[in-house]
Design a protein around this motif. Structure first.
Motif, short mmCIF file in Angstrom:
data_model
loop_
_atom_site.label_atom_id
_atom_site.label_comp_id
_atom_site.label_asym_id
_atom_site.label_seq_id
_atom_site.Cartn_x
_atom_site.Cartn_y
_atom_site.Cartn_z
N TYR A 35 0.83 -1.20 0.00
CA TYR A 35 0.00 0.00 0.00
C TYR A 35 0.87 1.25 0.00
O TYR A 35 0.54 2.25 -0.66
N ALA A 36 1.97 1.22 0.74
CA ALA A 36 2.86 2.38 0.79
C ALA A 36 3.47 2.65 -0.59
O ALA A 36 3.62 3.80 -1.01
N ARG A 39 0.81 4.21 -2.76
CA ARG A 39 0.59 5.60 -2.38
C ARG A 39 1.74 6.48 -2.85
O ARG A 39 1.53 7.61 -3.31
N GLY A 42 1.50 7.17 -6.53
CA GLY A 42 0.30 7.88 -6.93
C GLY A 42 -0.55 7.13 -7.92
O GLY A 42 -1.27 7.72 -8.73
N SER A 44 -3.14 5.17 -7.31
CA SER A 44 -4.55 5.23 -6.97
C SER A 44 -4.86 6.57 -6.31
O SER A 44 -4.41 6.84 -5.21
N SER A 45 -5.60 7.42 -7.00
CA SER A 45 -5.97 8.70 -6.43
C SER A 45 -7.00 8.53 -5.34
O SER A 45 -7.10 9.34 -4.43
N GLU A 47 -7.01 6.32 -2.98
CA GLU A 47 -6.38 6.06 -1.70
C GLU A 47 -5.77 7.33 -1.12
O GLU A 47 -5.54 7.42 0.08
N GLN A 48 -5.53 8.36 -1.96
CA GLN A 48 -4.96 9.59 -1.45
C GLN A 48 -6.04 10.57 -0.99
O GLN A 48 -5.74 11.64 -0.50
N THR A 50 -8.79 12.28 1.28
CA THR A 50 -8.90 12.42 2.74
C THR A 50 -10.21 11.83 3.26
O THR A 50 -10.36 11.65 4.47
N ALA A 54 -7.30 4.95 5.32
CA ALA A 54 -5.93 4.69 4.89
C ALA A 54 -5.82 3.30 4.30
O ALA A 54 -6.55 2.39 4.70
N PRO A 55 -4.94 3.10 3.34
CA PRO A 55 -4.82 1.79 2.70
C PRO A 55 -4.58 0.67 3.69
O PRO A 55 -5.12 -0.43 3.55
#
Length: 397
Positions: A35-36, A39, A42, A44-45, A47-48, A50, A54-55
């Protein structure tokens, strides 16, 4: 679980973890790293955003796991249980050589049937698998999405051979014993110091580092911190390492010799077309030299990434099992190399005794795959497949 690990930190109460729980922690760690990475790139938008969790807080992940072919059914079940503890939905298990073969097949179109030897040399053990690649030859396959017909390529496992204790760890342990004997010969290490766990752990780490250096160099300098606190340096040459651990190198090559003999491959009637090395251990020159005594060097193909091929093949297998992906059609045929027992029980019965039981024993020295077919009215009978381990029955599925 078969073993328990005890951990004590800072004088706190001793914590006990089963091997299944430790594997589950490893799965969670791998998931967080994945997941990190997503992220950071970038990809998957969503997952970013708010407004989304969090993933690492997302529960439930479909997965296909690669497993060593020597795993017994209880070990496979424990692996699946560990993944479930990490909130993974295991869609399937695939042997490491077959996963590598899937990756190999994705980039190639064979015009004639080819027999390829996959040799997986990992940290724990070595597996040799003979796999046949058959071209489409006019066959057809309808995609899962209901699209048109597409030609297929078949990937068929002919047989496996393995040694579960002939891998990188065995080489490390062999080199540790060789270093200890050299230290004793120089009167630098008393026999009572052999049981110092911290000393052996430090030495094991240093030996592993040196073994990796010897994969590309003729010699390496080993630095060992003795239990007395003093540092000592030893020069380790590749020739000395190969001589000291020649028995381990022979054990690593043994599955290759066995699987070739099982299916009489290497003759004019049954030619071998290629050898694909898998696993980090395949980079060691001494291992390559030992296997090249059985398989000529011109048959080796190193275009497949030895360490990523199995992962990529398992990812393709997972995508093929999912209804949301459309992938290249492949027909996979695998073998289970251990004896199992097929039992047919009346639907009204809750367990033994069963009406009919047949023991299926794989014939590893035969070129013919024997398939057991049980035909019966499904409205009257339930069919279950049982694995017998140490005299106890466990449901195969």
């Amino acid at each position: 679980p078969h073993r328990t690990c005890h951990v004590q930190r800072g004088g706190r109460q001793d914590l006990a973890f089963t091997d299944t729980e430790l594997a589950s922690m490893l799965f969670r760690y791998v998931q967080r790293r994945a997941y990190a990475a997503i992220r950071a790139t970038g990809v998957s938008s969503r997952e970013q955003s708010t407004t989304t969790p969090a993933p690492e807080d997302v529960l439930g992940t479909d997965a296909v796991l690669t497993v060593p072919i020597w795993f017994r059914q209880s070990q496979r079940a424990a692996l699946v249980h560990a993944a479930q503890l990490a909130n993974w939905n295991v869609r399937g298990l695939v042997s490491t050589p077959l996963a590598g073969a899937i990756r190999f097949a994705l980039d190639r179109e064979v015009e004639q049937p080819q027999t390829v030897l996959f040799v997986d040399i990992g940290a724990q053990g070595t597996t040799a698998a003979l796999i046949r690649f058959t071209p489409a030859n006019g066959s057809a396959f309808r995609s899962q999405t209901g699209g048109g017909l597409a030609p297929i390529q078949e990937v068929e496992v002919l047989g496996y051979r393995w040694h579960p204790e002939a891998g990188g760890a065995a080489l490390d342990e062999c080199l540790v014993e060789d270093v200890l004997s050299r230290l004793r010969a120089q009167s630098l290490l008393a026999p009572s110091m052999d049981n110092d766990e911290r000393f052996r752990l430090r030495l094991s780490r240093e030996v592993h580092r040196v073994r990796e250096i010897l994969s590309a160099n003729q010699e390496a300098l080993l630095t060992v911190e003795l239990p007395t606190g003093e540092e000592h340096h030893l020069l380790v040459t590749r020739a000395a390492f190969q001589h000291a651990c020649r028995n381990v190198f022979e054990r690593i090559a043994a599955p290759v010799q066995q699987v070739l003999a099982d299916h009489r491959v290497g003759t004019d009637q049954q030619p071998l077309h290629a050898l694909i090395p898998l696993g980090g251990g395949s980079r060691a020159p001494a291992i390559a030299e030992e296997i090249q005594r059985l398989v000529p060097g011109h048959l080796w193909r190193k275009t497949v990434n030895a360490e990523e091929a199995a992962v990529m093949g398992a990812a393709f297998y997972a995508a093929a099992l999912s209804p949301f992906f459309r992938v290249r059609p492949l027909v996979l045929s695998d073998v289970y190399p251990r004896p199992c027992k097929v039992c047919v029980a009346n639907a009204s019965s809750k367990g033994p005794p069963y009406d009919r039981c047949v023991i299926v024993t794989p014939r590893m020295n035969s070129n013919t795959n024997h398939i057991l077919q049980v035909r019966m009215p499904v409205t009257r009978f339930d069919t279950e497949l049982y694995w017998f381990e140490a005299g106890n029955a466990a449901n195969f599925w």
